[in-house]
Write a protein that holds these residues in place. Structure first.
Motif, PDB file in Angstrom:
ATOM      1  N   UNK A 164       0.886  -1.162   0.030  1.00 34.92           N
ATOM      2  CA  UNK A 164       0.076   0.248  -0.093  1.00 34.92           C
ATOM      3  C   UNK A 164       0.887   1.037   0.109  1.00 34.92           C
ATOM      4  N   UNK A 165       0.701   2.077  -0.980  1.00 38.45           N
ATOM      5  CA  UNK A 165       1.512   3.372  -0.999  1.00 38.45           C
ATOM      6  C   UNK A 165       0.648   4.526  -0.594  1.00 38.45           C
ATOM      7  N   UNK A 166       1.366   5.252   0.119  1.00 36.93           N
ATOM      8  CA  UNK A 166       0.485   6.251   0.757  1.00 36.93           C
ATOM      9  C   UNK A 166       1.361   7.743   0.525  1.00 36.93           C
ATOM     10  N   UNK A 167       0.563   8.830   0.257  1.00 37.70           N
ATOM     11  CA  UNK A 167       1.134  10.227   0.138  1.00 37.70           C
ATOM     12  C   UNK A 167       0.183  10.938   1.006  1.00 37.70           C
ATOM     13  N   UNK A 168       0.842  12.017   1.494  1.00 40.56           N
ATOM     14  CA  UNK A 168       0.309  13.219   2.202  1.00 40.56           C
ATOM     15  C   UNK A 168       0.788  14.459   1.505  1.00 40.56           C
ATOM     16  N   UNK A 169      -0.242  15.237   1.005  1.00 40.29           N
ATOM     17  CA  UNK A 169       0.236  16.360  -0.057  1.00 40.29           C
ATOM     18  C   UNK A 169      -0.828  16.836  -1.103  1.00 40.29           C
ATOM     19  N   UNK A 170      -0.588  17.787  -2.050  1.00 37.78           N
ATOM     20  CA  UNK A 170      -1.524  18.181  -2.852  1.00 37.78           C
ATOM     21  C   UNK A 170      -2.146  17.294  -3.823  1.00 37.78           C
ATOM     22  N   UNK A 171      -3.193  17.235  -4.565  1.00 37.77           N
ATOM     23  CA  UNK A 171      -3.727  16.588  -5.541  1.00 37.77           C
ATOM     24  C   UNK A 171      -3.099  16.178  -6.567  1.00 37.77           C
ATOM     25  N   UNK A 172      -1.789  16.944  -7.021  1.00 39.23           N
ATOM     26  CA  UNK A 172      -0.630  16.482  -7.981  1.00 39.23           C
ATOM     27  C   UNK A 172       0.080  15.236  -7.432  1.00 39.23           C
ATOM     28  N   UNK A 173       0.099  15.026  -6.063  1.00 38.65           N
ATOM     29  CA  UNK A 173       0.689  13.804  -5.545  1.00 38.65           C
ATOM     30  C   UNK A 173       0.097  12.602  -5.969  1.00 38.65           C
ATOM     31  N   UNK A 174      -1.029  12.555  -6.642  1.00 39.99           N
ATOM     32  CA  UNK A 174      -1.543  11.243  -7.344  1.00 39.99           C
ATOM     33  C   UNK A 174      -0.595  10.852  -8.359  1.00 39.99           C
ATOM     34  N   UNK A 175       0.206  11.799  -9.306  1.00 44.84           N
ATOM     35  CA  UNK A 175       1.170  11.394 -10.060  1.00 44.84           C
ATOM     36  C   UNK A 175       2.136  10.445  -9.487  1.00 44.84           C
ATOM     37  N   UNK A 176       2.492  10.824  -8.093  1.00 41.49           N
ATOM     38  CA  UNK A 176       3.618  10.135  -7.529  1.00 41.49           C
ATOM     39  C   UNK A 176       3.105   8.796  -7.135  1.00 41.49           C
ATOM     40  N   UNK A 177       2.064   8.694  -6.706  1.00 39.59           N
ATOM     41  CA  UNK A 177       1.277   7.574  -6.214  1.00 39.59           C
ATOM     42  C   UNK A 177       1.120   6.448  -7.495  1.00 39.59           C
ATOM     43  N   UNK A 178       0.802   7.104  -8.585  1.00 42.76           N
ATOM     44  CA  UNK A 178       0.677   6.108  -9.733  1.00 42.76           C
ATOM     45  C   UNK A 178       1.902   5.796 -10.327  1.00 42.76           C
ATOM     46  N   UNK A 179       2.952   6.204  -9.839  1.00 41.93           N
ATOM     47  CA  UNK A 179       4.285   5.814 -10.098  1.00 41.93           C
ATOM     48  C   UNK A 179       4.662   4.843  -9.257  1.00 41.93           C
ATOM     49  N   UNK A 180       4.190   4.709  -8.122  1.00 42.41           N
ATOM     50  CA  UNK A 180       4.506   3.598  -7.032  1.00 42.41           C
ATOM     51  C   UNK A 180       3.564   2.403  -7.664  1.00 42.41           C
ATOM     52  N   UNK A 181       2.412   2.659  -8.062  1.00 39.88           N
ATOM     53  CA  UNK A 181       1.530   1.510  -8.584  1.00 39.88           C
ATOM     54  C   UNK A 181       2.106   0.831  -9.773  1.00 39.88           C
ATOM     55  N   UNK A 182       2.587   1.834 -10.565  1.00 35.78           N
ATOM     56  CA  UNK A 182       3.203   1.452 -11.774  1.00 35.78           C
ATOM     57  C   UNK A 182       4.425   0.466 -11.540  1.00 35.78           C
TER      58      UNK A 182
END
Length: 248
Positions: A59-77
């Protein structure tokens, strides 16, 4: 076993940061952002543990702005199974992040939390230690090697004198150092698959955490420009120059 991997969106490590003209902070306008390199190492280590058959879910978790979705998608990829974004536009400090992670940990009950030892934007190196203290869990910081057993994890950690080996009972918290592994690149098929993986959006209020900053940045400035060197003809001239400068 679940593995929780917190990741942070930061200025790409290849980009030279620029200070705002008024000295109030770092200029983020039109700057390339990416996953914090130490967190990327943590994601890679979690994937390797899962590939070895020692974990069922990442499970990847990020705390931050909406654009942090890109970072989470990288972790998912890269190979994470699902992600949680705790969205806030506040400048979140390590203590607030640790409180949010504590609440998520209590919900998800992961056997192992893997996170980067520090973020390259603030260099605080605090979140992992604060989380371990609040949860009363054993911690292995600056991990150079991570070996997982059924009920424990052995961590070789980088210290000033070399390497120190610690054995932690699970559940535990481990922060990753630079030499732990070499993160993989996400393939195009995995990038496409990552778009369909679940990503939950939450807020700090959902976890009862106040992210109001406790610290105020008074000024940010560029480091002083390095002075040019000076060539000397021979050793005698060098010694004379050093004496004149009061060094020798």
């Amino acid at each position: 076993m679940k593995i929780l991997v917190p990741v942070k969106r930061v200025i790409d490590y290849n980009v030279k940061p620029r200070v705002k003209a008024d000295g109030t902070g770092v200029d983020l306008a039109n700057v390339k952002m990416s996953m914090n390199p130490f967190d990327e190492i943590a994601v890679e280590e979690a994937i390797r543990i899962k590939e070895a058959g020692k974990a069922e879910e990442i499970i990847a978790v990020s705390v931050g702005p909406a654009k942090a979705q890109e970072t989470l998608r990288t972790a998912l990829a890269m190979g994470a199974d699902r992600a949680i974004l705790v969205q806030t536009d506040d400048e979140v400090e390590p203590l607030a992040v640790a409180k949010i992670l504590k609440a998520i940990t209590e919900e998800e009950q992961p056997g192992l939390i893997l996170l980067g030892k520090q973020a390259i934007d603030d260099d605080c190196n605090q979140t992992g230690q604060m989380l371990a203290a609040m949860m009363g869990r054993p911690q292995g910081t600056f991990a150079n090697t991570v070996e997982l057993d059924s009920d424990s994890v052995t961590v070789k950690r980088e210290v000033d004198g070399g390497l120190e080996t610690v054995k932690l009972s699970l559940p535990a918290i481990v922060t990753t150092d630079l030499r732990l592994n070499e993160p993989r690149y996400a393939s195009l098929p995995n990038i496409m698959k990552a778009k369909k993986k679940p990503l939950d959006e939450k807020t700090p209020a959902d976890y009862g955490v106040d992210t109001t900053p406790r610290l105020t940045t008074t000024n940010v400035s560029e480091p002083p420009v390095r002075q040019a060197g000076e060539k000397v003809a021979d050793v005698d001239a060098l010694v004379a120059k050093l004496k004149a400068l009061g060094v020798a």
